[in-house]
Scaffold this motif. Sequence first.
Motif, mmCIF file in Angstrom:
data_model
loop_
_atom_site.group_PDB
_atom_site.id
_atom_site.type_symbol
_atom_site.label_atom_id
_atom_site.label_comp_id
_atom_site.label_asym_id
_atom_site.label_seq_id
_atom_site.Cartn_x
_atom_site.Cartn_y
_atom_site.Cartn_z
ATOM 1 N N GLY A 2 0.782 -1.227 0.000
ATOM 2 C CA GLY A 2 0.000 0.000 0.000
ATOM 3 C C GLY A 2 0.814 1.277 0.000
ATOM 4 N N PHE A 3 2.123 1.189 -0.166
ATOM 5 C CA PHE A 3 2.974 2.374 -0.226
ATOM 6 C C PHE A 3 3.336 2.618 -1.685
ATOM 7 N N ASP A 4 2.494 3.403 -2.349
ATOM 8 C CA ASP A 4 2.589 3.566 -3.797
ATOM 9 C C ASP A 4 3.410 4.759 -4.260
ATOM 10 N N LEU A 5 3.760 5.659 -3.366
ATOM 11 C CA LEU A 5 4.450 6.868 -3.789
ATOM 12 C C LEU A 5 5.878 6.901 -3.270
ATOM 13 N N VAL A 6 6.806 7.143 -4.164
ATOM 14 C CA VAL A 6 8.208 7.357 -3.806
ATOM 15 C C VAL A 6 8.572 8.752 -4.283
ATOM 16 N N ALA A 7 9.181 9.524 -3.404
ATOM 17 C CA ALA A 7 9.558 10.897 -3.747
ATOM 18 C C ALA A 7 10.892 11.238 -3.092
ATOM 19 N N PHE A 8 11.503 12.271 -3.616
ATOM 20 C CA PHE A 8 12.732 12.796 -3.033
ATOM 21 C C PHE A 8 12.508 14.257 -2.698
ATOM 22 N N ARG A 34 12.770 7.424 4.455
ATOM 23 C CA ARG A 34 13.433 6.113 4.506
ATOM 24 C C ARG A 34 14.942 6.231 4.492
ATOM 25 N N GLU A 35 15.475 7.265 3.847
ATOM 26 C CA GLU A 35 16.910 7.511 3.828
ATOM 27 C C GLU A 35 17.140 9.010 3.867
ATOM 28 N N THR A 36 18.199 9.406 4.548
ATOM 29 C CA THR A 36 18.586 10.813 4.603
ATOM 30 C C THR A 36 20.052 10.918 4.231
ATOM 31 N N TRP A 37 20.325 11.794 3.296
ATOM 32 C CA TRP A 37 21.702 12.035 2.861
ATOM 33 C C TRP A 37 22.024 13.513 3.060
ATOM 34 N N MET A 38 23.156 13.822 3.702
ATOM 35 C CA MET A 38 23.661 15.183 3.731
ATOM 36 C C MET A 38 24.422 15.367 2.424
ATOM 37 N N PHE A 67 20.310 18.620 2.367
ATOM 38 C CA PHE A 67 19.892 17.240 2.587
ATOM 39 C C PHE A 67 19.061 16.738 1.420
ATOM 40 N N LEU A 68 19.162 15.450 1.179
ATOM 41 C CA LEU A 68 18.307 14.761 0.217
ATOM 42 C C LEU A 68 17.578 13.676 0.988
ATOM 43 N N LEU A 69 16.243 13.736 0.957
ATOM 44 C CA LEU A 69 15.413 12.767 1.679
ATOM 45 C C LEU A 69 14.736 11.845 0.689
ATOM 46 N N HIS A 70 14.835 10.558 0.927
ATOM 47 C CA HIS A 70 14.119 9.539 0.144
ATOM 48 C C HIS A 70 12.869 9.214 0.947
ATOM 49 N N ALA A 88 7.375 22.999 8.010
ATOM 50 C CA ALA A 88 7.066 23.633 9.294
ATOM 51 C C ALA A 88 8.244 23.569 10.269
ATOM 52 N N THR A 89 9.291 22.872 9.919
ATOM 53 C CA THR A 89 10.464 22.755 10.781
ATOM 54 C C THR A 89 11.202 24.090 10.805
ATOM 55 N N ASP A 90 11.565 24.532 12.005
ATOM 56 C CA ASP A 90 12.123 25.874 12.199
ATOM 57 C C ASP A 90 13.262 26.237 11.260
ATOM 58 N N ASN A 91 14.255 25.411 11.127
ATOM 59 C CA ASN A 91 15.459 25.776 10.383
ATOM 60 C C ASN A 91 15.357 25.476 8.882
ATOM 61 N N VAL A 92 14.233 24.970 8.412
ATOM 62 C CA VAL A 92 14.098 24.648 6.986
ATOM 63 C C VAL A 92 13.813 25.925 6.200
ATOM 64 N N ASP A 93 14.634 26.155 5.190
ATOM 65 C CA ASP A 93 14.486 27.341 4.343
ATOM 66 C C ASP A 93 13.784 26.987 3.035
ATOM 67 N N THR A 94 14.272 25.949 2.340
ATOM 68 C CA THR A 94 13.687 25.569 1.053
ATOM 69 C C THR A 94 13.452 24.067 0.995
ATOM 70 N N VAL A 95 12.395 23.691 0.297
ATOM 71 C CA VAL A 95 12.099 22.280 0.043
ATOM 72 C C VAL A 95 11.710 22.161 -1.420
ATOM 73 N N ARG A 96 12.440 21.336 -2.146
ATOM 74 C CA ARG A 96 12.083 21.021 -3.529
ATOM 75 C C ARG A 96 11.765 19.533 -3.579
ATOM 76 N N THR A 97 10.583 19.217 -4.060
ATOM 77 C CA THR A 97 10.173 17.808 -4.108
ATOM 78 C C THR A 97 10.217 17.289 -5.534
ATOM 79 N N MET A 98 10.508 16.001 -5.628
ATOM 80 C CA MET A 98 10.512 15.309 -6.912
ATOM 81 C C MET A 98 9.745 14.010 -6.745
ATOM 82 N N LEU A 99 8.629 13.888 -7.453
ATOM 83 C CA LEU A 99 7.863 12.646 -7.444
ATOM 84 C C LEU A 99 8.472 11.717 -8.485
ATOM 85 N N THR A 100 8.586 10.453 -8.141
ATOM 86 C CA THR A 100 9.154 9.502 -9.088
ATOM 87 C C THR A 100 8.075 8.993 -10.036
#
Length: 156
Positions: A66-72, A99-103, A110-113, A132-144
């Motif tokens: 039931g986990f159909d979406l993978v994104a970065f 599931r994975e975090t890369w600096m 950071f790159l989040l899987h 909503a996390t205090d120190n987060v400035d930018t978030v760019r998402t990529m849907l696979t």
Amino acid sequence: MTIKAELDTIDIKILRELQADGRITNVDLSERVGISAPPCLRRVRKLEQAGIIRGYRALLNAPSLGFDLVAFCMVGLKHQSDANLKAFAAMTNEWPIVRETWMVSGESDFLLHCVARNLTHFQDFVIEQLTATDNVDTVRTMLTIRQVKDDGLVAL
């Protein structure tokens, strides 16, 4: 190929076989690498203790569960002090969707899987937790679209 650890050809064969089949019995493994079972087991234990073998796990088929979406997500922080980087890295451990975090270096910090049940679940995470996390400035998402390679192995 340069290997940091001191491994001989038998160790390399053991690692190749275990990557291919982590459930192989010690007897079958010893036969495949050409040594008897007791020294084979000693070598495997030594590789585990040295941290070369990090662990064993079952690889699950996420869509069938039931986990159909993978994104970065590429995440940029407002402040990149060592404490801020460590705090964000620790926070990602609290988010099951990640599931994975890369600096990383470059435009982002950071790159989040991420693996989610669906688009709504992923969007809720991005809006309500990540941005909503205090120190987060930018978030760019990529849907696979689809995975074209999944070789999770070290080429030995």
